[in-house]
Design a protein around this motif. Structure first.
Motif, PDB file in Angstrom:
ATOM      1  N   ILE A 224       5.477  19.165 132.907  1.00 11.99           N
ATOM      2  CA  ILE A 224       4.905  20.502 133.051  1.00 11.99           C
ATOM      3  C   ILE A 224       3.915  20.705 131.913  1.00 11.99           C
ATOM      4  N   LEU A 225       2.680  20.947 132.291  1.00 12.01           N
ATOM      5  CA  LEU A 225       1.600  21.141 131.330  1.00 12.01           C
ATOM      6  C   LEU A 225       1.249  22.622 131.312  1.00 12.01           C
ATOM      7  N   VAL A 226       1.333  23.240 130.150  1.00 13.33           N
ATOM      8  CA  VAL A 226       1.204  24.699 130.031  1.00 13.33           C
ATOM      9  C   VAL A 226       0.071  25.044 129.082  1.00 13.33           C
ATOM     10  N   HIS A 227      -0.772  25.989 129.484  1.00 13.12           N
ATOM     11  CA  HIS A 227      -1.841  26.452 128.596  1.00 13.12           C
ATOM     12  C   HIS A 227      -1.234  27.028 127.321  1.00 13.12           C
ATOM     13  N   ALA A 228      -1.860  26.752 126.204  1.00 17.27           N
ATOM     14  CA  ALA A 228      -1.319  27.130 124.897  1.00 17.27           C
ATOM     15  C   ALA A 228      -1.044  28.627 124.798  1.00 17.27           C
ATOM     16  N   SER A 229      -1.850  29.445 125.491  1.00 15.80           N
ATOM     17  CA  SER A 229      -1.672  30.893 125.390  1.00 15.80           C
ATOM     18  C   SER A 229      -0.388  31.377 126.053  1.00 15.80           C
ATOM     19  N   LEU A 230       0.174  30.582 126.954  1.00 17.48           N
ATOM     20  CA  LEU A 230       1.398  30.958 127.663  1.00 17.48           C
ATOM     21  C   LEU A 230       2.601  30.136 127.235  1.00 17.48           C
ATOM     22  N   ALA A 231       2.378  29.136 126.395  1.00 18.86           N
ATOM     23  CA  ALA A 231       3.390  28.115 126.143  1.00 18.86           C
ATOM     24  C   ALA A 231       4.690  28.685 125.571  1.00 18.86           C
ATOM     25  N   ALA A 232       4.606  29.576 124.600  1.00 25.34           N
ATOM     26  CA  ALA A 232       5.820  30.067 123.955  1.00 25.34           C
ATOM     27  C   ALA A 232       6.702  30.829 124.939  1.00 25.34           C
ATOM     28  N   GLU A 233       6.101  31.764 125.684  1.00 27.24           N
ATOM     29  CA  GLU A 233       6.867  32.553 126.650  1.00 27.24           C
ATOM     30  C   GLU A 233       7.404  31.669 127.776  1.00 27.24           C
ATOM     31  N   PHE A 234       6.557  30.816 128.317  1.00 25.15           N
ATOM     32  CA  PHE A 234       6.971  29.941 129.415  1.00 25.15           C
ATOM     33  C   PHE A 234       8.114  29.030 128.981  1.00 25.15           C
ATOM     34  N   THR A 235       7.989  28.425 127.826  1.00 23.99           N
ATOM     35  CA  THR A 235       9.008  27.485 127.346  1.00 23.99           C
ATOM     36  C   THR A 235      10.358  28.160 127.186  1.00 23.99           C
ATOM     37  N   GLU A 236      10.368  29.330 126.584  1.00 22.80           N
ATOM     38  CA  GLU A 236      11.617  30.057 126.378  1.00 22.80           C
ATOM     39  C   GLU A 236      12.277  30.382 127.717  1.00 22.80           C
ATOM     40  N   LYS A 237      11.490  30.853 128.681  1.00 24.68           N
ATOM     41  CA  LYS A 237      12.051  31.267 129.962  1.00 24.68           C
ATOM     42  C   LYS A 237      12.488  30.064 130.807  1.00 24.68           C
ATOM     43  N   LEU A 238      11.725  28.974 130.776  1.00 28.96           N
ATOM     44  CA  LEU A 238      12.123  27.803 131.553  1.00 28.96           C
ATOM     45  C   LEU A 238      13.412  27.202 130.999  1.00 28.96           C
ATOM     46  N   ALA A 239      13.528  27.121 129.674  1.00 29.87           N
ATOM     47  CA  ALA A 239      14.744  26.579 129.069  1.00 29.87           C
ATOM     48  C   ALA A 239      15.958  27.422 129.451  1.00 29.87           C
ATOM     49  N   ALA A 240      15.792  28.739 129.443  1.00 23.84           N
ATOM     50  CA  ALA A 240      16.903  29.617 129.819  1.00 23.84           C
ATOM     51  C   ALA A 240      17.268  29.439 131.283  1.00 23.84           C
TER      52      ALA A 240
END
Length: 486
Positions: A293-309
């Motif tokens: 999963i490749l995520v734009h840097a501007s969304l990475a923090a929020e996306f990563t936290e939510k996907l891990a959860a």
């Protein structure tokens, strides 16, 4: 209590010539689910003989009659949905939703093949010969050797035979050693009940130790005219080499190291749900699964936290339980392989954000990794399990470069709320399939399905499938006596 199944040759259920059998295991319980006949080279020869004998009659059967068989088979398959779901749970550890999807798509493959049977099968050509008629005709090849995998047994068992049969060929199907019943004999049983004539479809089951010998015997038989293989890239190379040695066309649908790209204009919550489905459906055991999963840097923090959860919340365990999302992998060996890929990545510097650790039998939890280095095996190899790695990108150019950093370009998902932006990126990604506004896993029977590079060549689906298993023949008709110079 286990069941026993024999080979299907010439319309009859027959034991292997050696009378040997082999065991088929329930991946969740580890118990023997079935015993099946263990075919050898002699049985391959018998099956090809039956298919060859049936070819003249089946190839001469009109499209309307063939269509009736396929339509009835689709109805019968759907009527046996509950049986198929129970069978897939026991033989391959499939959860209910995945098994039901297999039934629906397999039935659609049969109906789409039926619809394609009477489409134009040739064309009238221009010619320089005055008064002559020049035709290009599509004709069946003969006997097709087909190889089906275990991970989507009803879908891929049906796809292994449907187009070849629909085009007028006869087939010998070598079923997967890990799904011989639902991926081979069950599919053939439905077609037989629907009226498919004896010998048109024959099924071989075998012990894993005999797989290479049976496959080579099939491909080498001079009566076999084409090869159809779906499976791993490594085995596909071997099958393709055998086919090339005997100068036979081969359709190869192999693995994918697929990316799901989350652009800067994506809806994060939707992207998380979509990416989780693309990565973890059927425990990641789909050739289209999103390994990366490749995520734009501007969304990475929020996306990563939510996907891990979300990954941490997915129930894992018994596939018969309705709440289970992550069922077992096909075997404990497969689960240990996935755990080994994760351990190797962590040892080389990757971080575990969810899941990881050791498997419980054949069950491995939904796992999210970040920072997987290039020298980790997981960077190159398909996980083929519920494991996904995350990486950030700064702009579209970097996203395209990261998505293309593989030789297995099967499919790609591009998550965005801007279709024109997504399409611009999609046109630059080198894969056989790309989905804008969606994740990487999708299949429709009327669409051309296949990858590029080491992901294989040739296309299934609709008219492409029938064309793959037919030959173009040039036929001319002189309407007056030609003139010869001597």
């Amino acid at each position: 209590m286990s069941v026993h199944r024999d080979l299907l040759i010439g319309g009859r259920d027959v034991p292997a010539a050696s009378e040997r059998t082999t065991e088929d295991f329930d991946p969740y319980t580890g118990e023997v689910f079935a015993t099946v006949a263990a075919a050898g080279a002699a049985d391959a020869e018998r099956a090809v003989g039956a298919a060859d004998a049936a070819f003249a009659g089946w190839s001469a059967t009109g499209p309307a009659a063939r269509r009736r068989v396929f339509r009835r088979a689709a109805d019968l398959l759907e009527a046996r949905t509950d049986e198929a779901v129970a069978l897939m749970a026991r033989e391959v550890g499939a959860t209910g939703p995945w098994a039901r999807f297999n039934v629906g798509l397999a039935a659609d493959f049969l109906r789409e093949t039926a619809a394609a049977m009477s489409r134009p099968r040739g064309e009238v050509l221009a010619t320089n010969e005055e008064g002559a008629l020049s035709l290009a005709l599509r004709e069946p090849l003969g006997v097709v050797a087909a190889f089906a995998p275990w991970n989507a047994p009803l879908i891929l068992g049906t796809r292994a035979v449907a187009a070849a049969l629909g085009a007028g060929n006869t087939v010998v199907l070598k079923a997967s050693e890990q799904a011989p019943v639902c991926g081979g004999l069950f599919v053939a049983g439905v077609l037989r009940e629907a009226g498919l004539p004896d010998g048109v479809l024959n099924v071989l089951t075998n012990d894993p130790a005999d797989a290479a010998g049976v496959a080579e015997a099939l491909i080498a038989d001079e009566r076999v005219r084409a090869v159809n293989f779906t499976g791993s890239t490594d085995v596909g190379r071997i099958v393709g080499a055998h086919a090339a040695r005997h100068l036979k066309p081969a359709l190869l649908e192999l693995g994918g190291k697929n990316a799901i790209v989350v652009l800067d204009d994506a809806d994060v919550d939707h992207a998380v749900h979509a990416a989780a489905f693309g990565a973890f459906h059927n425990s990641g055991q789909i050739c289209m699964s999103g390994d990366r999963i490749l995520v734009h840097a501007s969304l990475a923090a929020e996306f990563t936290e939510k996907l891990a959860a979300k990954a941490a919340s997915l129930p894992a365990g018994d596939p018969r339980e309705p709440a289970t999302v992550i069922g077992p992998l096909i075997s404990q060996t497969a689960a240990r392989r996935v755990a080994g890929l994760v351990a190797d990545a962590v040892e080389r510097g990757a971080a575990v954000l969810a899941g990881g650790g050791e498997p419980a039998g054949a069950v491995y939890p939904a796992t999210v990794l970040a920072g997987v280095p290039r020298d980790a095996a997981l960077h190159r190899e398909e996980a083929f399990g519920p494991v996904v790695s995350l990486a950030e990108f700064a702009d579209d150019d970097e996203a395209v470069a990261l998505a293309g950093d593989t030789d297995r370009g099967l499919t790609c998902g591009i998550l965005t709320e801007n279709g024109t932006h997504g399409l611009r990126v999609a046109r630059r990604v080198r894969t056989g399939i790309v989905h804008v506004g969606d994740q990487s896993v999708a299949d429709e029977p009327m669409a051309p399905f296949g990858g590029v590079g080491a992901s294989g060549f040739g296309r299934f689906g609709g008219r492409w499938g029938l064309e793959a298993f037919s030959n173009t023949r040039w036929v001319t008709l002189a309407t007056r006596q030609p003139h010869y110079p001597f």
